[in-house]
Design an enzyme around this catalytic site. Sequence first.
Site, short mmCIF file in Angstrom:
data_model
loop_
_atom_site.label_atom_id
_atom_site.label_comp_id
_atom_site.label_asym_id
_atom_site.label_seq_id
_atom_site.Cartn_x
_atom_site.Cartn_y
_atom_site.Cartn_z
N SER A 69 0.83 -1.06 0.01
CA SER A 69 0.07 -0.07 -0.19
C SER A 69 0.86 1.21 -0.07
O SER A 69 0.53 2.34 -0.42
CB SER A 69 -0.96 -0.09 1.27
N GLU A 70 1.95 1.19 0.54
CA GLU A 70 3.00 2.25 0.78
C GLU A 70 4.44 1.98 0.66
O GLU A 70 4.76 0.86 1.56
CB GLU A 70 2.71 3.30 1.85
N THR A 71 5.28 2.55 0.17
CA THR A 71 6.92 2.37 0.36
C THR A 71 7.06 3.70 0.66
O THR A 71 6.98 4.78 0.26
CB THR A 71 7.54 1.71 -0.85
#
Length: 295
Positions: A57-59
Amino acid sequence: MSMGAGASAGASRRFAYETWDVFTKTGLTGNPLCVFTDARGMSDAEMQAIARETNLSETTFVLPPRRVRIFSPLEEYPFAGHPTLGTAMALYRPGMKEIVLEENIGPIPVTFETQTGGLVYGEMRQAEPVFSETHAAADIARLLRVRVEDLVTEAPVVNVSTGRPNLIVMLKSLRVLKALDPDWPAIRAYFAAGDIHRGFYFLTAETESAGAKFHARKLTPRAEDPVTGSAAGCAVAYLVAHGLAPSGERFVIEQGAELHRQGELYVTAVKTGVVARDVRVGGYCVKVAQGELSA
Protein backbone atom coordinates in the site's frame (compact mmCIF):
# COMPACT_ATOMS: atom_id res chain seq x y z
CA MET A 1 16.06 -7.05 -5.56
CA SER A 2 17.47 -5.47 -8.68
CA MET A 3 16.25 -2.63 -10.88
CA GLY A 4 17.07 -2.05 -14.53
CA ALA A 5 19.19 -3.87 -17.08
CA GLY A 6 22.37 -2.42 -15.64
CA ALA A 7 22.02 -4.40 -12.43
CA SER A 8 23.07 -7.66 -14.04
CA ALA A 9 26.14 -5.98 -15.50
CA GLY A 10 27.37 -4.78 -12.11
CA ALA A 11 25.39 -1.80 -10.95
CA SER A 12 27.21 0.86 -8.94
CA ARG A 13 24.29 2.00 -6.78
CA ARG A 14 22.89 -0.04 -3.92
CA PHE A 15 20.03 0.92 -1.60
CA ALA A 16 19.30 -0.86 1.67
CA TYR A 17 15.68 -1.52 2.55
CA GLU A 18 13.75 -3.05 5.44
CA THR A 19 10.26 -4.51 5.62
CA TRP A 20 8.24 -3.73 8.74
CA ASP A 21 4.84 -4.93 9.89
CA VAL A 22 3.13 -1.92 11.45
CA PHE A 23 0.50 -1.66 14.20
CA THR A 24 1.25 -5.14 15.51
CA LYS A 25 3.47 -7.01 17.96
CA THR A 26 3.42 -10.14 15.78
CA GLY A 27 5.31 -10.49 12.51
CA LEU A 28 3.33 -11.25 9.33
CA THR A 29 0.28 -9.42 10.68
CA GLY A 30 -0.59 -5.72 10.75
CA ASN A 31 0.18 -3.55 7.72
CA PRO A 32 3.42 -4.25 5.81
CA LEU A 33 5.74 -1.42 4.81
CA CYS A 34 8.98 -1.25 2.83
CA VAL A 35 11.42 1.44 4.04
CA PHE A 36 14.46 2.58 2.07
CA THR A 37 16.55 4.05 4.86
CA ASP A 38 18.83 6.14 2.62
CA ALA A 39 17.33 7.04 -0.75
CA ARG A 40 19.81 9.76 -1.68
CA GLY A 41 20.48 9.61 -5.40
CA MET A 42 17.10 8.15 -6.34
CA SER A 43 14.95 10.07 -8.81
CA ASP A 44 11.22 10.59 -8.37
CA ALA A 45 10.59 8.17 -11.24
CA GLU A 46 12.74 5.51 -9.57
CA MET A 47 10.89 5.89 -6.28
CA GLN A 48 7.57 5.46 -8.05
CA ALA A 49 8.85 2.43 -9.98
CA ILE A 50 10.10 0.79 -6.78
CA ALA A 51 6.74 1.39 -5.08
CA ARG A 52 5.08 -0.38 -8.00
CA GLU A 53 7.59 -3.21 -7.63
CA THR A 54 6.99 -3.74 -3.91
CA ASN A 55 3.23 -3.48 -4.61
CA LEU A 56 2.52 -2.65 -0.97
CA SER A 57 0.00 0.00 0.00
CA GLU A 58 2.97 2.31 0.64
CA THR A 59 6.77 2.35 0.37
CA THR A 60 8.85 5.06 2.02
CA PHE A 61 12.12 6.68 1.03
CA VAL A 62 14.26 8.45 3.64
CA LEU A 63 16.47 11.35 2.60
CA PRO A 64 18.71 11.74 5.66
CA PRO A 65 18.46 12.91 8.22
CA ARG A 66 14.65 13.08 8.53
CA ARG A 67 13.03 13.79 5.15
CA VAL A 68 10.49 11.09 4.23
CA ARG A 69 8.66 10.58 0.95
CA ILE A 70 5.71 8.19 0.75
CA PHE A 71 4.65 6.41 -2.44
CA SER A 72 1.81 4.05 -3.22
CA PRO A 73 2.04 1.95 -6.39
CA LEU A 74 0.10 4.72 -8.14
CA GLU A 75 1.24 8.06 -6.69
CA GLU A 76 3.08 9.98 -3.99
CA TYR A 77 1.20 10.86 -0.79
CA PRO A 78 1.78 13.96 1.36
CA PHE A 79 1.10 11.91 4.51
CA ALA A 80 0.05 8.43 5.56
CA GLY A 81 -0.19 6.85 9.00
CA HIS A 82 1.36 3.39 8.93
CA PRO A 83 4.29 4.59 6.75
CA THR A 84 4.99 7.34 9.27
CA LEU A 85 5.08 4.99 12.26
CA GLY A 86 6.95 2.24 10.42
CA THR A 87 9.59 4.63 9.08
CA ALA A 88 10.05 6.16 12.53
CA MET A 89 10.62 2.67 13.95
CA ALA A 90 13.16 1.91 11.23
CA LEU A 91 15.06 5.07 12.23
CA TYR A 92 14.68 4.51 15.98
CA ARG A 93 17.81 3.93 18.04
CA PRO A 94 17.93 2.87 21.72
CA GLY A 95 17.41 5.80 24.05
CA MET A 96 15.68 7.95 21.44
CA LYS A 97 12.62 9.74 22.83
CA GLU A 98 11.33 11.52 19.75
CA ILE A 99 11.93 11.90 16.06
CA VAL A 100 10.36 14.53 13.82
CA LEU A 101 9.82 13.30 10.27
CA GLU A 102 9.69 15.92 7.52
CA GLU A 103 6.90 14.79 5.21
CA ASN A 104 5.24 16.60 2.32
CA ILE A 105 2.43 17.66 4.65
CA GLY A 106 4.97 19.14 7.10
CA PRO A 107 6.72 17.93 10.28
CA ILE A 108 5.19 14.89 12.01
CA PRO A 109 6.56 14.17 15.52
CA VAL A 110 6.76 10.56 16.69
CA THR A 111 7.53 9.80 20.34
CA PHE A 112 8.86 6.51 21.72
CA GLU A 113 8.28 4.63 24.96
CA THR A 114 10.53 1.71 25.90
CA GLN A 115 8.42 -0.77 27.80
CA THR A 116 9.02 -3.90 29.84
CA GLY A 117 11.14 -6.40 27.98
CA GLY A 118 12.51 -3.77 25.61
CA LEU A 119 9.31 -3.46 23.57
CA VAL A 120 9.14 -0.03 21.89
CA TYR A 121 5.85 1.80 21.49
CA GLY A 122 5.69 4.63 18.96
CA GLU A 123 3.07 7.36 18.72
CA MET A 124 2.62 10.05 16.08
CA ARG A 125 0.86 13.35 16.53
CA GLN A 126 -1.28 14.07 13.50
CA ALA A 127 -2.51 17.37 12.10
CA GLU A 128 -5.41 19.18 13.74
CA PRO A 129 -8.67 17.67 12.44
CA VAL A 130 -10.77 19.36 9.79
CA PHE A 131 -14.46 18.40 9.53
CA SER A 132 -16.00 18.92 6.07
CA GLU A 133 -19.07 17.55 4.29
CA THR A 134 -21.84 15.74 6.17
CA HIS A 135 -23.98 13.18 4.33
CA ALA A 136 -27.51 11.90 4.89
CA ALA A 137 -27.75 8.42 6.39
CA ALA A 138 -30.24 7.34 3.73
CA ASP A 139 -27.88 8.29 0.91
CA ILE A 140 -24.94 6.45 2.47
CA ALA A 141 -27.02 3.36 3.29
CA ARG A 142 -28.10 3.17 -0.36
CA LEU A 143 -24.48 3.38 -1.55
CA LEU A 144 -23.39 0.69 0.90
CA ARG A 145 -26.38 -1.55 0.10
CA VAL A 146 -27.43 -1.73 3.75
CA ARG A 147 -30.52 -0.61 5.67
CA VAL A 148 -30.63 2.86 7.17
CA GLU A 149 -31.22 1.22 10.55
CA ASP A 150 -27.86 -0.56 10.18
CA LEU A 151 -26.15 2.84 10.60
CA VAL A 152 -25.74 4.65 13.90
CA THR A 153 -27.87 7.52 12.65
CA GLU A 154 -27.18 9.77 15.63
CA ALA A 155 -23.53 9.73 14.54
CA PRO A 156 -23.46 11.58 11.19
CA VAL A 157 -21.40 10.50 8.20
CA VAL A 158 -18.73 13.21 8.06
CA ASN A 159 -15.59 13.77 6.00
CA VAL A 160 -12.74 14.23 8.50
CA SER A 161 -9.06 14.89 7.83
CA THR A 162 -6.00 14.83 10.06
CA GLY A 163 -3.73 14.85 7.02
CA ARG A 164 -5.71 12.63 4.66
CA PRO A 165 -9.53 12.92 4.50
CA ASN A 166 -11.78 9.94 5.28
CA LEU A 167 -15.55 9.55 5.43
CA ILE A 168 -16.33 8.15 8.88
CA VAL A 169 -19.29 5.75 8.99
CA MET A 170 -20.57 4.20 12.23
CA LEU A 171 -22.39 0.86 11.93
CA LYS A 172 -24.36 -0.87 14.66
CA SER A 173 -23.06 -4.40 14.24
CA LEU A 174 -19.94 -6.35 13.44
CA ARG A 175 -22.04 -8.65 11.27
CA VAL A 176 -23.02 -5.83 8.92
CA LEU A 177 -19.50 -4.43 8.89
CA LYS A 178 -18.01 -7.77 7.87
CA ALA A 179 -20.61 -8.30 5.12
CA LEU A 180 -20.23 -4.88 3.46
CA ASP A 181 -20.43 -4.86 -0.33
CA PRO A 182 -20.41 -1.19 -1.39
CA ASP A 183 -21.78 -0.13 -4.76
CA TRP A 184 -18.57 1.44 -6.05
CA PRO A 185 -19.93 2.79 -9.39
CA ALA A 186 -22.77 4.50 -7.52
CA ILE A 187 -20.32 5.83 -4.95
CA ARG A 188 -18.13 7.36 -7.67
CA ALA A 189 -21.16 9.04 -9.23
CA TYR A 190 -22.49 10.32 -5.88
CA PHE A 191 -19.19 11.89 -4.83
CA ALA A 192 -18.22 13.23 -8.25
CA ALA A 193 -19.22 16.77 -7.21
CA GLY A 194 -18.29 16.46 -3.53
CA ASP A 195 -15.22 17.48 -1.58
CA ILE A 196 -11.96 15.55 -1.69
CA HIS A 197 -11.68 12.36 0.34
CA ARG A 198 -10.04 8.96 0.13
CA GLY A 199 -13.09 6.84 0.79
CA PHE A 200 -14.86 5.31 3.74
CA TYR A 201 -13.55 4.23 7.13
CA PHE A 202 -16.13 1.95 8.74
CA LEU A 203 -16.41 1.50 12.51
CA THR A 204 -18.54 -0.45 14.95
CA ALA A 205 -18.49 -0.67 18.73
CA GLU A 206 -18.83 -4.46 18.48
CA THR A 207 -15.34 -5.95 18.60
CA GLU A 208 -13.61 -9.30 18.34
CA SER A 209 -11.06 -8.56 21.06
CA ALA A 210 -12.03 -7.64 24.62
CA GLY A 211 -9.16 -5.14 24.64
CA ALA A 212 -10.51 -3.11 21.71
CA LYS A 213 -13.13 -0.38 21.82
CA PHE A 214 -13.96 -0.33 18.08
CA HIS A 215 -13.57 -2.61 15.08
CA ALA A 216 -12.69 -0.95 11.76
CA ARG A 217 -12.35 -1.65 8.06
CA LYS A 218 -10.88 0.49 5.28
CA LEU A 219 -12.51 -0.59 2.01
CA THR A 220 -11.64 0.86 -1.39
CA PRO A 221 -12.51 -0.20 -4.96
CA ARG A 222 -8.91 -1.34 -5.48
CA ALA A 223 -8.22 -3.26 -2.27
CA GLU A 224 -8.84 -3.35 1.46
CA ASP A 225 -6.18 -1.68 3.60
CA PRO A 226 -5.17 -3.89 6.56
CA VAL A 227 -4.54 -1.30 9.30
CA THR A 228 -4.89 2.40 8.51
CA GLY A 229 -3.12 4.97 10.67
CA SER A 230 -4.31 8.10 8.86
CA ALA A 231 -7.94 6.96 8.94
CA ALA A 232 -7.64 6.05 12.62
CA GLY A 233 -6.59 9.63 13.33
CA CYS A 234 -9.70 10.90 11.57
CA ALA A 235 -11.78 8.34 13.47
CA VAL A 236 -10.56 9.25 16.95
CA ALA A 237 -11.12 12.95 16.24
CA TYR A 238 -14.66 12.11 15.11
CA LEU A 239 -15.40 9.74 18.00
CA VAL A 240 -14.18 12.14 20.69
CA ALA A 241 -15.84 15.19 19.11
CA HIS A 242 -19.21 13.36 19.02
CA GLY A 243 -18.90 11.96 22.54
CA LEU A 244 -18.60 8.35 21.33
CA ALA A 245 -15.20 7.85 22.95
CA PRO A 246 -13.53 9.36 26.03
CA SER A 247 -11.55 12.57 25.75
CA GLY A 248 -7.86 12.27 26.62
CA GLU A 249 -7.90 8.49 27.14
CA ARG A 250 -5.96 6.08 24.95
CA PHE A 251 -8.01 3.22 23.52
CA VAL A 252 -7.66 0.55 20.82
CA ILE A 253 -9.18 0.29 17.37
CA GLU A 254 -8.77 -3.21 15.95
CA GLN A 255 -8.46 -3.67 12.19
CA GLY A 256 -7.27 -6.24 9.69
CA ALA A 257 -8.98 -9.45 10.83
CA GLU A 258 -10.86 -9.79 7.55
CA LEU A 259 -7.49 -9.99 5.75
CA HIS A 260 -5.89 -12.25 8.40
CA ARG A 261 -3.55 -9.36 9.25
CA GLN A 262 -4.86 -8.34 12.65
CA GLY A 263 -3.56 -5.03 13.95
CA GLU A 264 -4.13 -2.64 16.84
CA LEU A 265 -4.17 1.15 16.66
CA TYR A 266 -3.79 2.98 19.98
CA VAL A 267 -5.53 6.32 19.62
CA THR A 268 -6.35 9.39 21.67
CA ALA A 269 -7.69 12.93 21.21
CA VAL A 270 -8.79 15.72 23.52
CA LYS A 271 -12.18 17.41 23.25
CA THR A 272 -12.13 21.18 23.47
CA GLY A 273 -15.58 22.70 23.24
CA VAL A 274 -17.25 20.94 20.31
CA VAL A 275 -14.04 19.90 18.52
CA ALA A 276 -11.23 17.40 19.13
CA ARG A 277 -7.55 18.28 19.13
CA ASP A 278 -4.17 16.72 19.91
CA VAL A 279 -4.84 13.64 17.78
CA ARG A 280 -2.39 10.83 18.43
CA VAL A 281 -2.12 7.41 16.81
CA GLY A 282 0.37 4.82 17.99
CA GLY A 283 1.29 1.20 18.11
CA TYR A 284 4.00 -1.40 17.78
CA CYS A 285 6.04 -2.57 14.78
CA VAL A 286 8.01 -5.69 13.89
CA LYS A 287 10.94 -5.81 11.47
CA VAL A 288 10.47 -8.90 9.31
CA ALA A 289 13.01 -8.61 6.49
CA GLN A 290 15.87 -6.60 5.09
CA GLY A 291 17.71 -6.51 1.81
CA GLU A 292 19.41 -4.44 -0.86
CA LEU A 293 18.25 -3.04 -4.17
CA SER A 294 20.73 -2.62 -7.01
CA ALA A 295 20.15 0.10 -9.56
